[in-house]
Write an enzyme that holds these catalytic residues in place. Structure first.
Site, PDB file in Angstrom:
ATOM      1  N   TYR A 280       0.848  -1.194   0.000  1.00 52.36           N
ATOM      2  CA  TYR A 280       0.000   0.000   0.000  1.00 52.36           C
ATOM      3  C   TYR A 280       0.887   1.248   0.000  1.00 52.36           C
ATOM      4  O   TYR A 280       1.444   1.621   1.027  1.00 52.36           O
ATOM      5  CB  TYR A 280      -0.913  -0.008   1.222  1.00 52.36           C
TER       6      TYR A 280
ATOM      7  N   TYR B   7      -1.822   4.872 -10.204  1.00 48.74           N
ATOM      8  CA  TYR B   7      -2.874   4.111 -10.910  1.00 48.74           C
ATOM      9  C   TYR B   7      -4.261   4.558 -10.452  1.00 48.74           C
ATOM     10  O   TYR B   7      -5.054   5.084 -11.220  1.00 48.74           O
ATOM     11  CB  TYR B   7      -2.581   2.628 -10.697  1.00 48.74           C
TER      12      TYR B   7
END
Lengths: 135, 385
Positions: free
Chosen positions: B285, B333
């Site tokens: 993450y 992204y």
């Protein structure tokens, strides 16, 4: 004007004494009566032994910067006229750590490990925030 | 002490995103419904096959809400509120439910309209006034969650000599992956200089050290390995999982340079019987560049304090030694507020060999690491072909 929207702590059953002390320009921490450990933030049980017995201890308020960041983008409009400012974690000799601001100096002069001493900033009629200045 | 494997083999059978990015006209529920439909199609399952729903969003009773919306009557649910790592944790909970015979096909969903809502600072903006942080952090102008990660980054730089250039390397490598992902929000390559020239947000973090903000949703279908073997796509096995939390508020974190990833990583890898050098592809993450540097150290990919040097020279990027955040990550992204589910989606696609231009070579074993809150919650999954 922006002060009106600045987030102000709302004292609760755990913290009322802490904020009342801060209003008198005193920095206080809870000390467990059973295991002797200090704790911050205020809470009803000791996180080391779960004892509910404690006393309030007045700190000298002299600590050191554990880490800091210079905030360049205000989290809310209330902080817009304050940027850039120093958000820091301060270690106190009692063994507790607290978030605060380092004020009264050029943000570029703040360093990790720097000794600092407590001061109080009035943010409302009831609340004074403990902040720190270079020693 | 090693963790025992689940007492049934568990697999991920389907994964999908909704439509991601900026200007997507979908609600929170529509994001979840679209991702769920696509993930079930990916698995070759129907919604009537689903008997457990695990949803996380910003609505009141998310698992019940999404189950009702999709016409599913679950016999097992979970909603774990641990921030962005919740989905790695939910895969573990799904595995436990399946292994215990409480359910057979688990649908995990997430959806958010973070970008449309312009809730740039989702967690800090959402601090309940009854939480201690509302009294002891927010009043100091904590730019949450960026402030907490900036404090960790500053301490890392102080203790280990990590530089802003090294942090920027993470953003550069991740962008190079995004350039290969048609679904990524930002695909133009950037340089270390670009990162350092982008505005300082909270020193030492610049704008390009921080994740993007988008709308989006994701879904993952978990089932038993027996069931998965008969489905459309090859199963991706859940070989290890573990969770660790050391604090909630950043001021309560004892050591800003050692995170819960140390415990969760060790435990998940011992459960799977693997070590860092066995891992072919890594999904961490990347809320901020420092998150990746800290996690790589704590997960054991390099010694503590070496993370800055480790990420230099494109080691994490395409063609690098340790393909990391191959989707383009939260940095480039998409990032609709709780990115953990997209880490799983990408890892599964990598292990299936579906990633075309961004396919990591020989991807057989993936490590997925979710981080939630203010470096507060850590959940690691080991996935394998």
């Amino acid at each position: 004007m922006s002060e009106q929207t600045r987030p102000v702590p709302k004292p609760d059953r755990d913290s009322a004494y802490y904020w009342a002390a801060a209003r008198r320009r005193e920095l206080v921490f809870q000390q467990c009566n059973e295991c002797g450990q200090f704790r911050f933030y205020p809470r009803s049980v000791c996180p080391f032994c779960l004892s509910e017995k404690f006393e309030w201890h007045k700190s000298l308020g002299r600590g050191a910067v554990y880490s800091f960041t210079v905030i360049h983008r205000a989290p809310t409009p209330a902080f817009r006229d304050r940027v850039p400012y120093v958000l820091a974690l301060i270690d106190l000799p009692e063994g507790v750590r607290m978030m605060s601001n380092v004020i009264g100096c050029d943000p570029g002069s703040v360093q990790i490990g720097m000794p600092v001493t407590v001061d109080f900033e009035e943010v409302s009629d009831e609340i004074s925030l403990p902040v720190f200045r270079p020693e | 002490m090693g963790r025992k494997p689940f007492n049934r083999e568990i697999a991920i059978a389907g994964v999908a995103e909704s439509d991601l990015g900026h200007g997507v006209s979908l609600s929170i529920l529509q994001h979840q419904a679209l991702a769920a439909k696509r993930a079930l199609e990916d698995a070759g399952l129907r919604h009537t096959d689903v008997d457990a729903v695990m949803a996380v969003d910003f609505l009141g009773l998310p698992s019940l809400q999404i189950a009702e919306y999709l016409g599913i009557k679950p016999r097992f649910t979970d909603t774990t509120v641990t921030g962005g790592s919740a989905f790695e944790n939910l895969v573990e909970h799904a595995a436990l439910g399946i292994a215990a015979g409480l359910c057979e096909v688990v649908l995990i969903t997430y959806g958010s309209t973070l970008w449309s809502d312009r809730r740039r600072v989702v967690e800090g903006g959402g601090v309940d006034p009854r939480m201690p942080a509302a009294q002891f952090e927010t009043p100091y102008g904590d730019l949450s969650p960026i402030g907490a990660y900036a404090l960790a980054a500053a301490r890392h730089c102080y203790e280990f000599g990590t530089t802003p250039e090294q942090l920027a390397e993470v953003a550069v490598s991740t962008r190079n992956w995004a350039a290969l992902n048609p679904r990524a929000l930002h695909r133009d390559p950037i340089t270390v200089e670009d990162v350092l020239q982008s505005p300082l947000i909270a020193s030492p973090l610049h704008r390009l050290d921080c994740c993007v903000v988008t709308d989006g949703g994701g879904a993952v279908v978990v089932t038993s390995a027996e069931r998965a073997r008969d489905l459309r796509k090859p199963p991706v096995y859940v070989l290890g999982s573990a969770f660790s939390s050391t604090h909630l508020s950043i001021s309560q974190m004892e050591n800003l340079t050692q995170t819960g990833a140390f415990e969760s990583g060790k435990s998940a890898m011992s459960m799977a019987g693997v070590k860092p050098s066995d891992i072919d592809v890594v999904e961490i993450y990347d809320s901020f560049t420092i998150s990746v540097v800290c996690a790589l150290e704590d997960l054991g990919f390099c010694p503590k304090g070496e993370g800055g040097r480790f990420v230099e020279g494109g080691r994490l990027g395409p063609g690098g030694e340790l393909p990391t955040n191959t989707s383009g990550g939260g940095l480039s992204y998409n990032h609709p507020g709780a990115f953990g589910i997209f880490l799983i989606i990408e890892a599964v696609r990598q292990l299936r060999g579906e990633c075309a231009a961004r396919q990591a070579p020989g991807a057989e074993l993936a490590l997925v690491h979710g981080i939630g809150g203010w470096l507060s919650s850590h959940a690691t999954l080991i996935l394998g072909k």
